[in-house]
Scaffold this active site. Structure first.
Site, PDB file in Angstrom:
ATOM      1  N   CYS A 119      35.949  55.950  53.392  1.00  0.00           N
ATOM      2  CA  CYS A 119      37.192  54.883  53.231  1.00  0.00           C
ATOM      3  C   CYS A 119      38.535  56.055  52.702  1.00  0.00           C
ATOM      4  O   CYS A 119      39.419  55.163  52.696  1.00  0.00           O
ATOM      5  CB  CYS A 119      36.764  53.905  52.056  1.00  0.00           C
ATOM      6  SG  CYS A 119      35.427  52.806  52.761  1.00  0.00           S
ATOM      7  N   HIS A 262      43.577  51.169  49.505  1.00  0.00           N
ATOM      8  CA  HIS A 262      42.440  50.908  50.423  1.00  0.00           C
ATOM      9  C   HIS A 262      41.945  49.462  50.249  1.00  0.00           C
ATOM     10  O   HIS A 262      42.018  49.162  48.951  1.00  0.00           O
ATOM     11  CB  HIS A 262      41.465  51.726  50.107  1.00  0.00           C
ATOM     12  CG  HIS A 262      39.906  51.470  50.649  1.00  0.00           C
ATOM     13  ND1 HIS A 262      39.807  51.057  51.954  1.00  0.00           N
ATOM     14  CD2 HIS A 262      38.893  51.552  50.135  1.00  0.00           C
ATOM     15  CE1 HIS A 262      38.455  50.853  52.185  1.00  0.00           C
ATOM     16  NE2 HIS A 262      38.037  51.017  51.079  1.00  0.00           N
ATOM     17  N   ASN A 292      36.992  45.041  54.419  1.00  0.00           N
ATOM     18  CA  ASN A 292      37.061  46.514  54.237  1.00  0.00           C
ATOM     19  C   ASN A 292      36.593  47.037  55.736  1.00  0.00           C
ATOM     20  O   ASN A 292      35.439  46.908  56.013  1.00  0.00           O
ATOM     21  CB  ASN A 292      36.016  46.945  53.367  1.00  0.00           C
ATOM     22  CG  ASN A 292      36.050  48.431  52.927  1.00  0.00           C
ATOM     23  OD1 ASN A 292      36.563  49.031  53.716  1.00  0.00           O
ATOM     24  ND2 ASN A 292      35.600  48.914  51.739  1.00  0.00           N
TER      25      ASN A 292
HETATM   26  O1  UT7 Z   1      35.219  51.074  50.046  1.00  0.00           O
HETATM   27  C1  UT7 Z   1      34.559  51.038  48.975  1.00  0.00           C
HETATM   28  C2  UT7 Z   1      33.183  50.072  49.416  1.00  0.00           C
HETATM   29  N1  UT7 Z   1      32.610  49.222  48.395  1.00  0.00           N
HETATM   30  C3  UT7 Z   1      33.263  48.681  47.540  1.00  0.00           C
HETATM   31  O2  UT7 Z   1      34.457  48.794  47.432  1.00  0.00           O
HETATM   32  C4  UT7 Z   1      32.255  47.874  46.426  1.00  0.00           C
HETATM   33  C5  UT7 Z   1      32.886  47.529  45.099  1.00  0.00           C
HETATM   34  N2  UT7 Z   1      32.188  46.408  44.591  1.00  0.00           N
HETATM   35  C6  UT7 Z   1      32.625  45.131  44.769  1.00  0.00           C
HETATM   36  O3  UT7 Z   1      33.364  44.852  45.454  1.00  0.00           O
HETATM   37  C7  UT7 Z   1      31.594  44.277  43.844  1.00  0.00           C
HETATM   38  O4  UT7 Z   1      30.723  44.847  43.125  1.00  0.00           O
HETATM   39  C8  UT7 Z   1      30.690  43.248  45.016  1.00  0.00           C
HETATM   40  C9  UT7 Z   1      31.649  42.185  45.810  1.00  0.00           C
HETATM   41  C10 UT7 Z   1      29.963  44.072  46.037  1.00  0.00           C
HETATM   42  C11 UT7 Z   1      29.822  42.523  44.181  1.00  0.00           C
HETATM   43  O5  UT7 Z   1      30.527  41.653  43.190  1.00  0.00           O
HETATM   44  P1  UT7 Z   1      29.962  41.790  41.786  1.00  0.00           P
HETATM   45  O6  UT7 Z   1      30.840  40.944  40.839  1.00  0.00           O
HETATM   46  O7  UT7 Z   1      29.869  43.131  41.039  1.00  0.00           O
HETATM   47  O8  UT7 Z   1      28.524  41.116  41.858  1.00  0.00           O
HETATM   48  P2  UT7 Z   1      27.101  41.618  41.491  1.00  0.00           P
HETATM   49  O9  UT7 Z   1      26.709  42.633  42.320  1.00  0.00           O
HETATM   50  O10 UT7 Z   1      27.272  41.841  39.993  1.00  0.00           O
HETATM   51  O11 UT7 Z   1      26.442  40.250  41.348  1.00  0.00           O
HETATM   52  C12 UT7 Z   1      26.389  39.177  40.789  1.00  0.00           C
HETATM   53  C13 UT7 Z   1      25.374  38.136  41.308  1.00  0.00           C
HETATM   54  C14 UT7 Z   1      24.175  38.474  41.385  1.00  0.00           C
HETATM   55  O12 UT7 Z   1      23.232  37.432  40.727  1.00  0.00           O
HETATM   56  P3  UT7 Z   1      22.461  37.665  39.478  1.00  0.00           P
HETATM   57  O13 UT7 Z   1      21.541  38.865  39.445  1.00  0.00           O
HETATM   58  O14 UT7 Z   1      23.641  37.911  38.392  1.00  0.00           O
HETATM   59  O15 UT7 Z   1      21.468  36.323  39.453  1.00  0.00           O
HETATM   60  C15 UT7 Z   1      23.866  38.831  42.603  1.00  0.00           C
HETATM   61  O16 UT7 Z   1      22.536  38.766  43.109  1.00  0.00           O
HETATM   62  O17 UT7 Z   1      25.925  37.679  42.418  1.00  0.00           O
HETATM   63  C16 UT7 Z   1      24.726  37.656  43.432  1.00  0.00           C
HETATM   64  N3  UT7 Z   1      25.361  37.943  44.609  1.00  0.00           N
HETATM   65  C17 UT7 Z   1      25.535  37.141  45.380  1.00  0.00           C
HETATM   66  N4  UT7 Z   1      25.487  35.743  45.393  1.00  0.00           N
HETATM   67  C18 UT7 Z   1      26.199  35.138  46.682  1.00  0.00           C
HETATM   68  C19 UT7 Z   1      25.421  39.259  45.269  1.00  0.00           C
HETATM   69  N5  UT7 Z   1      25.843  39.320  46.207  1.00  0.00           N
HETATM   70  C20 UT7 Z   1      26.090  37.898  46.625  1.00  0.00           C
HETATM   71  C21 UT7 Z   1      26.315  37.284  47.825  1.00  0.00           C
HETATM   72  N6  UT7 Z   1      26.619  35.827  47.704  1.00  0.00           N
HETATM   73  N7  UT7 Z   1      26.995  37.854  48.841  1.00  0.00           N
END
Ligand code: UT7
Length: 339
Positions: A119, A262, A292
């Site tokens: 990225c 980005h 993204n």
């Molecule tokens: O170019 C660089 C590329 N990468 C990035 O930019 C990634 C940067 N990170 C992010 O944007 C965020 O970390 C994400 C959007 C990927 C995830 O958001 P988050 O607020 O960090 O969520 P999390 O991974 O902490 O998950 C929170 C909860 C979890 O449930 P539990 O374990 O708390 O019960 C996940 O299982 O949300 C759940 N979850 C979802 N629920 C519905 C994770 N993905 C999803 C989903 N839909 N797609």
């Protein structure tokens, strides 16, 4: 001042272009494939829909279209281009997709190659191209960022598949005088110690070649991402590198016309803007429409804002790319536009 080669030490951004696939994939549609929903994706990322390359499209086609539009805006003859760099992690041909784009643009006098920095790729390619223009014999370059991460995603992994989309963007840059310089400062960083947060690794199988000799047969695994770690990295390192960039350029954040980051996650964009007290109206964002698109996000956003006249000639833009590697960078740009 007379424009002798000695004082042609600046880089002008004179054209932009972009292209996205025709096929859309909304959050609701993704919810039919994995356990997710529109409100979760919107709240956590800001993304509403994305574009995915389908049957009759290719990444090379999109990148060629983006490059051709940048060329057209700049008003250049294709034979006047010296250099074409394609930033991508998903080339159609691993031996180099840039030359195919060169051929389709009819840029017969150019050299073209690919550059991979995930990225951060477009930013690193722009800075790389600028060095050839500043130090060497080259006068005109097209820098393209394009990716098709849809081909590398595990579409059953809801933690990553919701984020990415496909697209391409390009800029046309040319050598100019120091007074008209449009690349005022830049910074680049990488940290391989943190590489395991985000990978698109080759998996090797050892197969027999001859008696007591083997060879490795590779194939790529889907993207592996620790979203929380990447998020923490971005909200920590991007403000630091931007602060260092502004200090080097001796520019205050309130002099910026635009913050062009980005497009990874709206919460990352907002958090970085808040650290510099930059009003959200000055933060360019189109990730709700495209997600993204990796190396494409910055030129895709730039082109949109140039074409709808938000970005005006003379505008000062702080930009930052960040992602796998880990790698990150920042540049202070002044948009010139076509003459
Ligand atoms: O170019 C660089 C590329 N990468 C990035 O930019 C990634 C940067 N990170 C992010 O944007 C965020 O970390 C994400 C959007 C990927 C995830 O958001 P988050 O607020 O960090 O969520 P999390 O991974 O902490 O998950 C929170 C909860 C979890 O449930 P539990 O374990 O708390 O019960 C996940 O299982 O949300 C759940 N979850 C979802 N629920 C519905 C994770 N993905 C999803 C989903 N839909 N797609």
């Amino acid at each position: 001042m007379l424009e002798t080669p000695e004082n042609l030490s600046g880089i002008a951004l004179v054209g932009s272009g972009s292209a996205v696939p025709s096929q859309t994939l909304s959050n609701e549609e993704l919810g039919l494939r994995v356990e997710t929903n529109d409100s979760w994706i919107r709240e956590r990322t800001g993304i509403e829909t994305r574009r995915i390359i389908s049957k009759n499209e290719t990444l090379t086609g999109l990148c060629s279209k983006a490059g051709s539009k940048a060329l057209e805006m700049a008003g250049w003859d294709p034979s006047s281009i010296d250099l074409i760099i394609l930033a991508t992690s998903t080339p159609d041909d691993l031996f180099g997709t840039g030359p195919e784009i060169q051929a389709s643009l009819g840029a017969n006098n150019a050299v073209s190659f690919d550059l991979t920095a995930a990225c951060s790729g477009f930013l690193f390619a722009l800075i790389t191209a600028a060095q050839f223009l500043k130090n060497g014999e080259m006068k005109r370059a097209i820098v393209i960022g394009g990716d098709q991460l849809s081909s590398c995603i595990d579409w059953d992994d809801r933690r990553s598949c919701i984020l990415f989309g496909d697209g391409a963007g390009a800029v046309a840059i040319e050598k100019t005088t120091a007074e008209k310089n449009g690349l005022l400062a830049f910074k680049m960083k990488s940290d391989g110690q943190r590489r395991s947060c985000l990978n698109l690794r080759q998996f090797s199988e050892h197969l027999p070649l001859l008696k007591e000799k083997t060879y490795q047969k590779g194939s790529y695994q889907p993207i592996q991402m620790n979203g929380q770690e990447v998020y923490k990295f971005a909200v920590k390192e991007v403000p630091l590198i931007l602060a260092s960039l502004l200090k080097t350029a001796q520019i205050e954040a309130d002099s910026l016309n635009w913050l062009l980051l980005h497009q990874a996650n709206q919460r990352i964009l907002d958090s970085v803007a808040d650290r510099f007290s930059i009003p959200h109206e000055k933060v360019l964002s189109n990730l709700s429409k495209y997600g993204n698109t990796s190396a494409a996000t910055i030129p895709l956003m730039l082109d949109e804002a140039v074409r709808d006249s938000r970005i005006q000639p003379g505008d000062l833009i702080a930009t930052s790319g960040f992602g796998a590697g880990l790698s990150w960078g920042a540049a202070l740009l002044r948009w010139q536009g076509p003459s």
